[in-house]
Scaffold this motif. Structure first.
Motif, PDB file in Angstrom:
ATOM      1  N   MET A  98       0.820  -1.213   0.000  1.00  0.00           N
ATOM      2  CA  MET A  98       0.000   0.000   0.000  1.00  0.00           C
ATOM      3  C   MET A  98       0.855   1.266   0.000  1.00  0.00           C
ATOM      4  SD  MET A  98      -3.063  -1.079  -0.157  1.00  0.00           S
ATOM      5  CE  MET A  98      -4.145   0.228   0.412  1.00  0.00           C
ATOM      6  N   ARG A  99       2.173   1.079  -0.046  1.00  0.00           N
ATOM      7  CA  ARG A  99       3.134   2.189  -0.016  1.00  0.00           C
ATOM      8  C   ARG A  99       2.845   3.136   1.156  1.00  0.00           C
ATOM      9  NH1 ARG A  99       2.777   2.288  -6.234  1.00  0.00           N
ATOM     10  NH2 ARG A  99       4.635   1.102  -6.812  1.00  0.00           N
ATOM     11  N   PRO A 100       2.833   2.599   2.365  1.00  0.00           N
ATOM     12  CA  PRO A 100       2.468   3.414   3.526  1.00  0.00           C
ATOM     13  C   PRO A 100       3.536   4.441   3.874  1.00  0.00           C
ATOM     14  CG  PRO A 100       3.285   1.289   4.244  1.00  0.00           C
ATOM     15  CD  PRO A 100       3.205   1.232   2.745  1.00  0.00           C
ATOM     16  N   LYS A 101       3.106   5.484   4.566  1.00  0.00           N
ATOM     17  CA  LYS A 101       4.050   6.494   5.068  1.00  0.00           C
ATOM     18  C   LYS A 101       4.728   6.020   6.343  1.00  0.00           C
ATOM     19  CE  LYS A 101       1.434  10.404   3.198  1.00  0.00           C
ATOM     20  NZ  LYS A 101       0.599  11.584   3.532  1.00  0.00           N
ATOM     21  N   VAL A 102       4.015   5.165   7.087  1.00  0.00           N
ATOM     22  CA  VAL A 102       4.553   4.646   8.354  1.00  0.00           C
ATOM     23  C   VAL A 102       4.090   3.207   8.509  1.00  0.00           C
ATOM     24  CG1 VAL A 102       2.585   5.637   9.635  1.00  0.00           C
ATOM     25  CG2 VAL A 102       4.660   5.001  10.876  1.00  0.00           C
ATOM     26  N   MET A 103       4.952   2.382   9.096  1.00  0.00           N
ATOM     27  CA  MET A 103       4.610   0.982   9.362  1.00  0.00           C
ATOM     28  C   MET A 103       4.525   0.769  10.872  1.00  0.00           C
ATOM     29  SD  MET A 103       4.433  -1.270   6.685  1.00  0.00           S
ATOM     30  CE  MET A 103       5.288  -2.809   7.011  1.00  0.00           C
ATOM     31  N   LEU A 104       3.432   0.151  11.308  1.00  0.00           N
ATOM     32  CA  LEU A 104       3.243  -0.197  12.722  1.00  0.00           C
ATOM     33  C   LEU A 104       3.424  -1.712  12.863  1.00  0.00           C
ATOM     34  CD1 LEU A 104      -0.096   1.767  13.356  1.00  0.00           C
ATOM     35  CD2 LEU A 104       2.253   2.627  13.569  1.00  0.00           C
ATOM     36  N   PHE A 105       4.199  -2.110  13.841  1.00  0.00           N
ATOM     37  CA  PHE A 105       4.404  -3.529  14.111  1.00  0.00           C
ATOM     38  C   PHE A 105       4.011  -3.791  15.560  1.00  0.00           C
ATOM     39  CE2 PHE A 105       7.327  -2.490  10.724  1.00  0.00           C
ATOM     40  CZ  PHE A 105       7.351  -3.611   9.899  1.00  0.00           C
ATOM     41  N   ASP A 106       2.969  -4.628  15.753  1.00  0.00           N
ATOM     42  CA  ASP A 106       2.503  -4.933  17.104  1.00  0.00           C
ATOM     43  C   ASP A 106       2.979  -6.334  17.495  1.00  0.00           C
ATOM     44  OD1 ASP A 106       1.234  -5.087  19.513  1.00  0.00           O
ATOM     45  OD2 ASP A 106      -0.797  -5.205  18.696  1.00  0.00           O
TER      46      ASP A 106
ATOM     47  N   LEU B 293      14.284  -2.901   6.427  1.00  0.00           N
ATOM     48  CA  LEU B 293      13.336  -1.791   6.223  1.00  0.00           C
ATOM     49  C   LEU B 293      13.792  -0.549   6.984  1.00  0.00           C
ATOM     50  CD1 LEU B 293       9.739  -3.292   6.547  1.00  0.00           C
ATOM     51  CD2 LEU B 293      10.782  -2.311   4.500  1.00  0.00           C
ATOM     52  N   ALA B 294      14.233  -0.763   8.220  1.00  0.00           N
ATOM     53  CA  ALA B 294      14.697   0.356   9.051  1.00  0.00           C
ATOM     54  C   ALA B 294      15.876   1.054   8.385  1.00  0.00           C
ATOM     55  CB  ALA B 294      15.093  -0.149  10.437  1.00  0.00           C
ATOM     56  N   HIS B 295      16.817   0.267   7.876  1.00  0.00           N
ATOM     57  CA  HIS B 295      18.006   0.852   7.247  1.00  0.00           C
ATOM     58  C   HIS B 295      17.673   1.552   5.927  1.00  0.00           C
ATOM     59  CE1 HIS B 295      20.882  -0.393  10.192  1.00  0.00           C
ATOM     60  NE2 HIS B 295      20.521  -1.649  10.108  1.00  0.00           N
ATOM     61  N   GLU B 296      16.557   1.138   5.314  1.00  0.00           N
ATOM     62  CA  GLU B 296      16.134   1.778   4.056  1.00  0.00           C
ATOM     63  C   GLU B 296      15.383   3.085   4.303  1.00  0.00           C
ATOM     64  OE1 GLU B 296      13.866  -1.225   2.019  1.00  0.00           O
ATOM     65  OE2 GLU B 296      15.568  -2.612   2.063  1.00  0.00           O
ATOM     66  N   GLY B 297      15.120   3.403   5.585  1.00  0.00           N
ATOM     67  CA  GLY B 297      14.503   4.687   5.897  1.00  0.00           C
ATOM     68  C   GLY B 297      13.005   4.666   6.090  1.00  0.00           C
ATOM     69  N   MET B 298      12.407   3.467   6.222  1.00  0.00           N
ATOM     70  CA  MET B 298      10.975   3.386   6.486  1.00  0.00           C
ATOM     71  C   MET B 298      10.674   3.904   7.890  1.00  0.00           C
ATOM     72  SD  MET B 298       7.812   2.556   5.867  1.00  0.00           S
ATOM     73  CE  MET B 298       7.773   1.612   4.340  1.00  0.00           C
ATOM     74  N   THR B 299       9.672   4.757   8.010  1.00  0.00           N
ATOM     75  CA  THR B 299       9.217   5.209   9.320  1.00  0.00           C
ATOM     76  C   THR B 299       8.509   4.045  10.003  1.00  0.00           C
ATOM     77  OG1 THR B 299       8.849   7.385   8.349  1.00  0.00           O
ATOM     78  CG2 THR B 299       7.929   7.005  10.542  1.00  0.00           C
ATOM     79  N   MET B 300       8.933   3.699  11.220  1.00  0.00           N
ATOM     80  CA  MET B 300       8.401   2.507  11.877  1.00  0.00           C
ATOM     81  C   MET B 300       8.141   2.761  13.363  1.00  0.00           C
ATOM     82  SD  MET B 300      11.106  -0.133  10.032  1.00  0.00           S
ATOM     83  CE  MET B 300      10.756  -1.579  11.010  1.00  0.00           C
ATOM     84  N   VAL B 301       7.003   2.234  13.841  1.00  0.00           N
ATOM     85  CA  VAL B 301       6.736   2.153  15.274  1.00  0.00           C
ATOM     86  C   VAL B 301       6.610   0.664  15.575  1.00  0.00           C
ATOM     87  CG1 VAL B 301       5.168   2.731  17.158  1.00  0.00           C
ATOM     88  CG2 VAL B 301       5.525   4.372  15.290  1.00  0.00           C
ATOM     89  N   VAL B 302       7.492   0.151  16.421  1.00  0.00           N
ATOM     90  CA  VAL B 302       7.587  -1.288  16.647  1.00  0.00           C
ATOM     91  C   VAL B 302       7.412  -1.592  18.130  1.00  0.00           C
ATOM     92  CG1 VAL B 302       9.003  -3.357  16.355  1.00  0.00           C
ATOM     93  CG2 VAL B 302       9.244  -1.446  14.725  1.00  0.00           C
TER      94      VAL B 302
END
Length: 254
Positions: free
Chosen positions: A165-173, A194-203
């Motif tokens: 979906m080409r998200p702006k941020v990824m949430l991982f629960d 993904l983190a090293h590629e610059g994806m915004t993430m909340v984990v």
């Protein structure tokens, strides 16, 4: 992580302001303030029942909040309807249980969102899906049903489906908590990439090795409060709060 990714010059993508959430008499989020900048990886840790998963689920309104305000890329989180569906398309979510459609193939699981929600052509969606399945290491499983895959493979498909979906941020629960121990690293490796590629993430995770390796910032929660936040090196070597010191002393000695 490169220092500039987490610097103050990066603009805020996810902002929670004085967020409160109750489940009946239980006050699970207490005046929570949190800002996640574009390209930042924020890892949320803490004891069970501290509000971590609830915090994660409020960001795409899987859990509505009682008071406070949440914005994604400057837009307040809509209450319902098409505006909420559009915003959810910008917020990828990976759950503990993989939540794949059991009656659809791996490829169909990954193409469904772009075709239905983003009006992508089937050909375009399939090409993108195969590229994503390749990226997470399961392209050779594209024609199989989810039940034919291991837990680690299913979770990697779930990550590919969210990325489609080409998200702006990824949430991982807690994305590895349902996995057998030998499958955990194959999922964490994809998340680290993904983190090293610059994806915004909340984990939200119990995996301290991942927090040390991939986080720009560690957020420690207890009793519905953010007790402490710091870069991983500082948090794991010199936590400021007694509660964090106590938590780390219990988990890092095992």
């Amino acid at each position: 992580m490169s220092q500039d990714r987490a610097s103050g010059t990066q603009d805020a993508l996810v902002v929670l302001e004085r967020v409160n959430k109750h489940f009946g008499p239980l006050h699970v989020l207490r005046d929570v303030d949190l800002t996640v900048r574009r390209g930042e990886v924020v890892v949320v840790i803490g004891p069970s029942g501290s509000g971590k998963s609830t915090l994660c689920r409020t960001i795409n309104r899987l859990e509505p909040i009682d008071s406070g305000r949440i914005t994604i890329d400057g837009v307040p989180l809509p209450a319902e309807g098409k505006a909420l569906a559009r915003l959810r398309a910008d917020v990828g979510m990976v759950f503990q249980s993989f939540n794949l459609f059991a009656h659809k193939t791996v490829l169909e699981n990954v193409t469904l969102g772009p075709v239905k929600a983003k009006r992508a052509s089937r050909k375009e969606a399939q090409e993108q899906a195969m590229a994503l399945l390749e990226r997470v290491g399961v392209a050779n499983q594209a024609g199989k049903m989810p039940a034919q895959l291991s837990g680690g493979q299913q979770q990697r498909v779930a990550i590919a489906r969210a990325l489609a979906m080409r998200p702006k941020v990824m949430l991982f629960d807690e994305p590895t908590s349902a996995l057998d121990p030998e499958m955990i690293n194959e999922v964490l490796d994809v998340m680290t990439a993904l983190a090293h590629e610059g994806m915004t993430m909340v984990v939200v995770t119990h995996e301290m090795g991942f927090a040390r390796r991939a986080a720009d910032r560690v957020v420690f929660m207890d009793g519905g409060l953010i007790v402490e936040e710091a870069d991983p090196e500082t948090f794991f070597t010199a936590p400021r709060s007694e509660r964090a010191q106590d938590f780390l002393s219990k988990i890092l000695t095992h």
